[in-house]
Structure formats: C-alpha cells, structure tokens
Write a protein that holds these residues in place. Structure first.
Motif, PDB file in Angstrom:
ATOM      1  N   LYS A 207      14.179   2.984  -3.116  1.00 33.60           N
ATOM      2  CA  LYS A 207      13.285   2.184  -2.278  1.00 33.60           C
ATOM      3  C   LYS A 207      12.409   3.069  -1.394  1.00 33.60           C
ATOM      4  O   LYS A 207      11.212   2.821  -1.241  1.00 33.60           O
ATOM      5  N   GLN A 208      13.080   4.093  -0.839  1.00 35.29           N
ATOM      6  CA  GLN A 208      12.297   5.005   0.001  1.00 35.29           C
ATOM      7  C   GLN A 208      11.202   5.706  -0.815  1.00 35.29           C
ATOM      8  O   GLN A 208      10.046   5.855  -0.369  1.00 35.29           O
ATOM      9  N   ALA A 209      11.582   6.128  -2.011  1.00 34.96           N
ATOM     10  CA  ALA A 209      10.579   6.779  -2.858  1.00 34.96           C
ATOM     11  C   ALA A 209       9.465   5.813  -3.225  1.00 34.96           C
ATOM     12  O   ALA A 209       8.273   6.191  -3.262  1.00 34.96           O
ATOM     13  N   THR A 210       9.810   4.572  -3.465  1.00 34.43           N
ATOM     14  CA  THR A 210       8.792   3.574  -3.800  1.00 34.43           C
ATOM     15  C   THR A 210       7.868   3.322  -2.609  1.00 34.43           C
ATOM     16  O   THR A 210       6.616   3.237  -2.740  1.00 34.43           O
ATOM     17  N   LEU A 211       8.469   3.212  -1.447  1.00 33.46           N
ATOM     18  CA  LEU A 211       7.655   3.001  -0.251  1.00 33.46           C
ATOM     19  C   LEU A 211       6.747   4.199   0.010  1.00 33.46           C
ATOM     20  O   LEU A 211       5.553   4.035   0.362  1.00 33.46           O
ATOM     21  N   GLN A 212       7.290   5.380  -0.148  1.00 31.56           N
ATOM     22  CA  GLN A 212       6.462   6.572   0.065  1.00 31.56           C
ATOM     23  C   GLN A 212       5.329   6.630  -0.960  1.00 31.56           C
ATOM     24  O   GLN A 212       4.185   6.980  -0.632  1.00 31.56           O
ATOM     25  N   ARG A 213       5.643   6.307  -2.224  1.00 31.65           N
ATOM     26  CA  ARG A 213       4.586   6.323  -3.229  1.00 31.65           C
ATOM     27  C   ARG A 213       3.517   5.281  -2.904  1.00 31.65           C
ATOM     28  O   ARG A 213       2.302   5.541  -3.017  1.00 31.65           O
ATOM     29  N   GLU A 214       3.961   4.100  -2.540  1.00 31.49           N
ATOM     30  CA  GLU A 214       2.980   3.073  -2.192  1.00 31.49           C
ATOM     31  C   GLU A 214       2.147   3.483  -0.972  1.00 31.49           C
ATOM     32  O   GLU A 214       0.932   3.222  -0.893  1.00 31.49           O
ATOM     33  N   HIS A 215       2.826   4.120  -0.012  1.00 31.54           N
ATOM     34  CA  HIS A 215       2.108   4.574   1.176  1.00 31.54           C
ATOM     35  C   HIS A 215       1.071   5.641   0.805  1.00 31.54           C
ATOM     36  O   HIS A 215      -0.083   5.619   1.281  1.00 31.54           O
ATOM     37  N   VAL A 216       1.501   6.560  -0.067  1.00 25.63           N
ATOM     38  CA  VAL A 216       0.559   7.614  -0.490  1.00 25.63           C
ATOM     39  C   VAL A 216      -0.593   7.010  -1.277  1.00 25.63           C
ATOM     40  O   VAL A 216      -1.771   7.374  -1.118  1.00 25.63           O
ATOM     41  N   GLU A 217      -0.274   6.075  -2.159  1.00 22.73           N
ATOM     42  CA  GLU A 217      -1.325   5.435  -2.942  1.00 22.73           C
ATOM     43  C   GLU A 217      -2.289   4.658  -2.028  1.00 22.73           C
ATOM     44  O   GLU A 217      -3.507   4.670  -2.232  1.00 22.73           O
ATOM     45  N   ALA A 218      -1.742   4.009  -1.025  1.00 21.50           N
ATOM     46  CA  ALA A 218      -2.610   3.268  -0.100  1.00 21.50           C
ATOM     47  C   ALA A 218      -3.503   4.225   0.672  1.00 21.50           C
ATOM     48  O   ALA A 218      -4.714   3.956   0.893  1.00 21.50           O
ATOM     49  N   GLN A 219      -2.944   5.339   1.104  1.00 22.91           N
ATOM     50  CA  GLN A 219      -3.754   6.313   1.828  1.00 22.91           C
ATOM     51  C   GLN A 219      -4.837   6.896   0.913  1.00 22.91           C
ATOM     52  O   GLN A 219      -5.996   7.088   1.331  1.00 22.91           O
ATOM     53  N   MET A 220      -4.464   7.175  -0.334  1.00 22.26           N
ATOM     54  CA  MET A 220      -5.449   7.720  -1.261  1.00 22.26           C
ATOM     55  C   MET A 220      -6.547   6.685  -1.530  1.00 22.26           C
ATOM     56  O   MET A 220      -7.751   7.024  -1.589  1.00 22.26           O
ATOM     57  N   LYS A 221      -6.141   5.465  -1.675  1.00 24.62           N
ATOM     58  CA  LYS A 221      -7.155   4.413  -1.905  1.00 24.62           C
ATOM     59  C   LYS A 221      -8.048   4.238  -0.698  1.00 24.62           C
ATOM     60  O   LYS A 221      -9.284   4.075  -0.805  1.00 24.62           O
ATOM     61  N   PHE A 222      -7.495   4.296   0.469  1.00 23.59           N
ATOM     62  CA  PHE A 222      -8.280   4.187   1.696  1.00 23.59           C
ATOM     63  C   PHE A 222      -9.220   5.383   1.825  1.00 23.59           C
ATOM     64  O   PHE A 222     -10.400   5.238   2.215  1.00 23.59           O
ATOM     65  N   ALA A 223      -8.714   6.530   1.462  1.00 19.14           N
ATOM     66  CA  ALA A 223      -9.568   7.725   1.537  1.00 19.14           C
ATOM     67  C   ALA A 223     -10.697   7.627   0.540  1.00 19.14           C
ATOM     68  O   ALA A 223     -11.854   8.019   0.824  1.00 19.14           O
ATOM     69  N   GLN A 224     -10.422   7.113  -0.633  1.00 19.33           N
ATOM     70  CA  GLN A 224     -11.478   6.961  -1.631  1.00 19.33           C
ATOM     71  C   GLN A 224     -12.527   5.964  -1.151  1.00 19.33           C
ATOM     72  O   GLN A 224     -13.742   6.159  -1.331  1.00 19.33           O
ATOM     73  N   GLU A 225     -12.083   4.893  -0.589  1.00 16.42           N
ATOM     74  CA  GLU A 225     -13.043   3.903  -0.086  1.00 16.42           C
ATOM     75  C   GLU A 225     -13.863   4.483   1.064  1.00 16.42           C
ATOM     76  O   GLU A 225     -15.087   4.242   1.156  1.00 16.42           O
ATOM     77  N   MET A 226     -13.247   5.243   1.913  1.00 18.43           N
ATOM     78  CA  MET A 226     -13.986   5.862   3.013  1.00 18.43           C
ATOM     79  C   MET A 226     -15.001   6.863   2.463  1.00 18.43           C
ATOM     80  O   MET A 226     -16.134   6.970   2.945  1.00 18.43           O
ATOM     81  N   GLN A 227     -14.619   7.535   1.432  1.00 13.36           N
ATOM     82  CA  GLN A 227     -15.532   8.493   0.839  1.00 13.36           C
ATOM     83  C   GLN A 227     -16.723   7.784   0.200  1.00 13.36           C
ATOM     84  O   GLN A 227     -17.861   8.231   0.271  1.00 13.36           O
TER      85      GLN A 227
END
Length: 236
Positions: A207-227
């Motif tokens: 679960k922790q790994a899933t949450l971390q992956r989702e968190h990383v994916e969300a940050q990457m998606k947010f960074a892409q949108e900001m870019q």
C-alpha cells in the motif's frame, strides 16, 4: 495282616510240644518311616508315609524262624554195684531220645509253621507293595497338582507384570503423543502468526509503495501540466 501271636505251638507225637517264634508284621507306615516295632507290638497301618522323592523303599521282608529239634537227653549212669548182689541190666541209652516217629512229627510241625510263616510273610509283602504303589501314585498326583498350581501362579504373575508393563508403556506413548501434539500446535500457531505478520507487513508495504507511486505520478503529471502552461504564449 496280623499274626495270631508272637509264638506258635503245635503238638507232636508223644506229648511233646513244638514251639517256634513267629516274626511280627511291620506296617507300611512304620516301614516307610524307618521305625520297626518290637516283638509283639503291632503298629497301626495306613499312617503317613514319607518317601524320599519317588524312589520306592526296600521291602521289609519278614524273617522266618524255625527252632531246632527239642529232646530231653540225660546221660544214663550205671547203677552202683553191691558185692554179693545179683547183677542188673544197664539202663537203655536210647530211652531218653525221641523216637523216629516223634522226630517226624516235630519235623512236619516245623514245616507247617514255616509254610504258614511264608504265606503270612508273602501276604505282608504284597500288602506293602500295594500300599507303596498307591502311595507313590498319590504323591505323584499331589506333586503334579502342586506343580500345575505353581506354574499357573507363575503365569498369572507374569501376565500381571506384562499387563503392568503394557499399561506403563501405553501411558508413556500416549503422553509422548500428547506432548508432540501440543508442540505441533504451538509450532503451527507460531508459524501462522508469523505468516500473518509477514502478510500484514507485505500488504502495508504494498500500500505504501502504491501510495508513493501514485504520489510520484501525480507530481509528475502536475509538473507536466505546469510545463505546458509555461510554454503557452501570454494572452492566449
């Protein structure tokens, strides 16, 4: 079988009496016990007999007794001779001796007594043999019963000992099985707890790994949108 008396008498010719000693009988009990009655005494038959094992004792053979011929013999003395008297005939030296008829009569009496003693002695030996034979078989039967009883008691004792050993061994095996079952239950419970702990840890880590992956994916998606937003021209 008892004799009539210790002495038997038979009349002979000429008034003479022939006397002979008759051996008293010996009972099987007195014979087997080793005690011999005195002359004229008669032990009671049927008493307890002690035999050394199964060896039959020697027979107490009755003794046959016959007396020698009895006669009155007195030496004849010559009469005194008186001078001047007529000579007399000397006494007969055979007058004091028994006649051949008396000797024959005494002999027949002795033989009859010996025959009677032989008959009574044979009857006594037959009775002893029968009593000893019956006693041997009785002793053998008693000893057989005693041996059978001893063997039966030994078998029962050994069977009881065997049953006690069986119960002890069975109890020990049952206790060992119970202890091993308890140990297996404890081991199974411990392994189950360890598995559940490991499983819980794995699920938590997943679960922790899933949450971390989702968190990383969300940050990457947010960074892409900001870019993308930063690449848009101003005022568009």
């Amino acid at each position: 079988m008892a004799y009539a008396s210790s002495f038997a008498s038979a009349p002979a010719a000429g008034g003479n009496v022939i006397s002979t000693f008759v051996h008293p009988p010996v009972s099987a009990s007195a014979f087997a016990a080793g005690s011999y009655p005195a002359a004229g005494s008669y032990p009671t038959p049927g008493g307890p007999i002690q035999l050394p094992g199964f060896a039959p004792p020697a027979f107490d053979a009755p003794q046959l007794h016959a007396q020698s011929f009895q006669h009155q013999y007195g030496g004849a003395t010559a009469p005194a001779h008186h001078y001047g008297a007529a000579p007399t005939m000397p006494p007969s030296s055979s007058a004091a001796l028994p006649t051949p008829e008396a000797v024959q009569s005494q002999k027949e009496g002795y033989i009859n007594l010996l025959d009677e003693q032989l008959k009574q002695g044979q009857a006594t030996l037959d009775q002893q043999r029968q009593q000893q034979t019956e006693y041997l078989y009785q002793q053998a039967q008693q000893q057989k019963q005693q041996v059978e009883m001893q063997i039966k008691q030994q078998v029962q004792q050994q069977e009881m000992t065997l049953l006690q050993n069986y119960n002890q061994q069975l109890m020990a095996v049952q206790q060992a099985a119970s202890q091993q079952k308890v140990a297996l239950e404890q081991q199974a419970m411990q392994l189950t707890m360890e598995y559940q702990q490991k499983k819980s840890q794995e699920e938590m880590m997943h679960k922790q790994a899933t949450l971390q992956r989702e968190h990383v994916e969300a940050q990457m998606k947010f960074a892409q949108e900001m870019q993308k937003l930063q690449q848009l021209p101003l005022g568009a």
